[in-house]
Design a protein around this motif. Sequence first.
Motif, short mmCIF file in Angstrom:
data_model
loop_
_atom_site.label_atom_id
_atom_site.label_comp_id
_atom_site.label_asym_id
_atom_site.label_seq_id
_atom_site.Cartn_x
_atom_site.Cartn_y
_atom_site.Cartn_z
N GLN A 172 -19.37 -22.74 32.36
CA GLN A 172 -19.98 -23.73 33.11
C GLN A 172 -21.00 -23.30 34.23
N THR A 173 -22.11 -24.07 34.54
CA THR A 173 -23.06 -23.69 35.47
C THR A 173 -23.65 -25.03 35.98
N GLN A 174 -24.58 -24.84 37.19
CA GLN A 174 -25.36 -26.07 37.84
C GLN A 174 -26.41 -25.60 38.15
N VAL A 175 -27.25 -26.54 38.37
CA VAL A 175 -28.85 -26.33 38.85
C VAL A 175 -29.17 -27.25 39.70
N THR A 176 -29.57 -26.97 41.12
CA THR A 176 -29.97 -28.11 41.92
C THR A 176 -31.38 -28.27 42.32
N LEU A 177 -31.71 -29.41 42.58
CA LEU A 177 -33.23 -29.56 42.94
C LEU A 177 -33.14 -30.81 44.17
N MET A 178 -33.99 -30.49 45.30
CA MET A 178 -34.09 -31.13 46.32
C MET A 178 -35.46 -32.11 46.16
N VAL A 179 -35.26 -33.32 46.25
CA VAL A 179 -36.47 -34.16 45.90
C VAL A 179 -36.74 -35.40 47.05
N ALA A 180 -37.72 -35.93 46.92
CA ALA A 180 -38.06 -37.22 47.69
C ALA A 180 -38.52 -38.12 46.67
N PRO A 181 -37.56 -38.89 46.06
CA PRO A 181 -38.06 -39.75 44.97
C PRO A 181 -38.56 -41.23 45.45
N THR A 182 -39.63 -41.64 44.53
CA THR A 182 -40.14 -42.91 44.86
C THR A 182 -39.90 -43.88 43.69
N ALA A 183 -40.06 -45.02 43.70
CA ALA A 183 -40.00 -46.03 43.12
C ALA A 183 -40.78 -45.57 41.55
N GLY A 184 -40.13 -45.77 40.55
CA GLY A 184 -40.65 -45.27 39.16
C GLY A 184 -40.49 -43.88 38.88
N ASP A 185 -39.86 -42.86 39.77
CA ASP A 185 -39.78 -41.66 39.58
C ASP A 185 -38.61 -41.49 38.52
N THR A 186 -38.76 -40.48 37.67
CA THR A 186 -38.16 -40.00 36.49
C THR A 186 -37.83 -38.62 36.62
N PHE A 187 -36.48 -37.99 36.87
CA PHE A 187 -36.09 -36.57 36.86
C PHE A 187 -35.06 -36.47 35.66
N ALA A 188 -35.16 -35.09 35.08
CA ALA A 188 -34.53 -34.89 33.88
C ALA A 188 -34.09 -33.39 33.84
N CYS A 189 -32.76 -33.43 33.69
CA CYS A 189 -32.34 -31.73 33.68
C CYS A 189 -32.26 -31.48 31.95
N VAL A 190 -32.86 -30.43 31.69
CA VAL A 190 -33.21 -30.13 30.48
C VAL A 190 -32.37 -28.88 30.01
N VAL A 191 -31.38 -28.89 29.08
CA VAL A 191 -30.44 -27.96 28.65
C VAL A 191 -30.97 -27.39 27.51
N GLN A 192 -30.93 -25.89 27.28
CA GLN A 192 -31.32 -25.37 25.95
C GLN A 192 -30.21 -24.27 25.75
N HIS A 193 -29.49 -24.52 24.61
CA HIS A 193 -28.47 -23.60 24.10
C HIS A 193 -28.60 -23.31 22.64
N VAL A 194 -28.10 -22.05 22.37
CA VAL A 194 -28.25 -21.83 20.71
C VAL A 194 -27.39 -22.95 19.86
N SER A 195 -26.39 -23.65 20.58
CA SER A 195 -25.51 -24.46 19.52
C SER A 195 -26.47 -26.01 19.37
N LEU A 196 -27.44 -26.02 20.25
CA LEU A 196 -28.26 -27.13 20.07
C LEU A 196 -29.35 -27.34 18.96
N ASP A 197 -29.66 -28.24 18.26
CA ASP A 197 -30.73 -28.33 17.38
C ASP A 197 -31.88 -28.63 18.15
N LYS A 198 -31.96 -29.35 19.28
CA LYS A 198 -32.84 -29.82 20.15
C LYS A 198 -32.31 -29.69 21.54
N PRO A 199 -33.34 -29.42 22.73
CA PRO A 199 -32.82 -29.37 24.03
C PRO A 199 -31.89 -30.86 24.33
N LEU A 200 -30.86 -30.71 25.20
CA LEU A 200 -30.16 -31.68 25.80
C LEU A 200 -30.95 -32.31 26.92
#
Length: 245
Positions: A172-200
């Motif tokens: 397991q692991t974790q990554v953090t990000l401090m943000v100042a979100p506004t209406a309409g913003d979208t944040f995504a966590c992208v995970v790349q691993h050898v077991s995945l055909d495409k990023p999660l």
Amino acid sequence: RDTPGDATYLHVPLVGAFLVHVASSCPLANNGSVLDFDFALVFNKNPLVCYEPDARRFTACDWGLLRPYATVLAAILNNGTAWVQRAEARRRACRDLAPRFWSSTALRRTPPQARIISSKTSNTRASVLLTCHVWGFYPAEVTVSWLHNGNVVGPGDHPPTSAIPNGDWTYQTQVTLMVAPTAGDTFACVVQHVSLDKPLLEEWSPGLSPGLTAKVAVATVLMVLGLSFFVVGVYCYRGKPPAPG
């Protein structure tokens, strides 16, 4: 010395514990091949007699007070073929089972799972801390990054932690990000691993404030009520008989 009739009398039996067992192992290389084979008779966790696969014989491997006994025991084991055959059987089992064990453990691929959790901060410039939890993956090598409205961003003030084992052959692991979100913003966590055909991809968007949520709920209820009255009114109007003319 207290007597048995005395209330303070305590009988402590003098018992000595001795344990002799057989231990065998076969260390593996990084590619799963067998590096060596170890077979020994162990006395109280100390190797007493060891088997030499190349010579196909037992030798004393205790250099302490028990070495004379280990030498005699090795001679007894070498006098027959039963123990040599037993050691060779375990050696063959190690050679035959190692590839299957390696393929089901070190070579397996377990895909990760991800979830984003948000929390408020006291930072006026970045009021929300996003934490992307990634778990259940194997092997340990994984790449985790952030997207903001489709654009790659850095890890912010909190660098990602290294993968740590879960105790069940996953990490397991974790990554953090401090943000100042506004209406309409979208944040995504992208995970790349050898077991995945495409990023999660795990997405997060800022929700409505409690006050705005209440206003939207009230407006929705009023709209539904108004629409209901309108439908009932139309139905009643069309159901009235025509006036006599």
